[in-house]
Motif scaffolding. Structure first.
Motif, PDB file in Angstrom:
ATOM      1  N   TRP A   1      78.149 -38.652 -70.530  1.00 19.21           N
ATOM      2  CA  TRP A   1      77.295 -37.544 -71.431  1.00 19.21           C
ATOM      3  C   TRP A   1      77.802 -36.210 -71.195  1.00 19.21           C
ATOM      4  CZ3 TRP A   1      75.099 -39.144 -75.418  1.00 19.21           C
ATOM      5  CH2 TRP A   1      74.387 -40.524 -75.626  1.00 19.21           C
TER       6      TRP A   1
ATOM      7  N   LEU B   1      68.934 -35.239 -69.407  1.00 19.51           N
ATOM      8  CA  LEU B   1      68.888 -36.494 -69.104  1.00 19.51           C
ATOM      9  C   LEU B   1      68.001 -36.786 -67.932  1.00 19.51           C
ATOM     10  CD1 LEU B   1      72.651 -37.176 -69.309  1.00 19.51           C
ATOM     11  CD2 LEU B   1      70.821 -37.655 -71.135  1.00 19.51           C
TER      12      LEU B   1
ATOM     13  N   SER C   1      67.085 -34.315 -76.570  1.00 22.62           N
ATOM     14  CA  SER C   1      67.978 -33.732 -77.479  1.00 22.62           C
ATOM     15  C   SER C   1      67.530 -32.497 -78.416  1.00 22.62           C
ATOM     16  CB  SER C   1      68.504 -34.850 -78.460  1.00 22.62           C
ATOM     17  OG  SER C   1      67.471 -35.194 -79.373  1.00 22.62           O
TER      18      SER C   1
END
Length: 146
Positions: A25, A74, A98
């Motif tokens: 990520w 995350l 997000s």
């Protein structure tokens, strides 16, 4: 193999898989700032379907003149390991946020996305023949799924 050795091997595998997931990520976030679908860092942490998905997403954004600004939050955890005695595959479940990682037009910085939010992410991280771990597949669900 003793029980404690087996447990420590599983713990090490789980940690390496989680680290790889986070690094994938991070590489994607870095590449998304310029929509660089050819960023070599992506292949250090992703392979197969996962790598193709990342590259296609970045290419589509590049083609549309989009970049993604900010960073997701995350919160991954290990859902399962296989086989239990000597893991070669780790399934990770995450609730990624997000809200502060949104697409913008590259030419003028105008926000393109609706506000983000919390999304369920499922990922498979597999041990490679060279001993490294790479994310081989993942799925990101709609906002509000976690």
């Amino acid at each position: 193999m003793s029980s404690s050795t087996s447990t420590s091997a599983i713990g090490k595998s789980e940690q390496e898989a989680l680290d790889t997931y986070r690094q994938m990520w991070a590489a994607f976030v870095a590449a998304s700032k310029t929509s660089n679908w050819q960023d070599p860092q992506l292949s250090h942490f992703a392979t197969g379907v996962a790598l193709t998905t990342l590259a296609r997403s970045l290419f589509a954004d590049h083609d549309a003149g989009m970049v993604t600004i900010g960073e997701p939050v995350l919160n991954p955890h290990v859902a399962s390991v296989d086989p239990p005695s000597a893991p070669r595959k780790v399934v990770i479940t995450d609730c990624g946020d997000s809200s502060h990682w949104l697409r913008h037009r590259a030419d003028n910085g105008e926000l393109s996305d609706a506000p983000g939010g919390r999304r369920l992410i499922n990922a498979i991280v597999e041990k490679q023949p060279d001993g490294s771990w790479r994310v081989s597949d993942f799925g990101v669900h709609d906002v509000g799924t976690c």
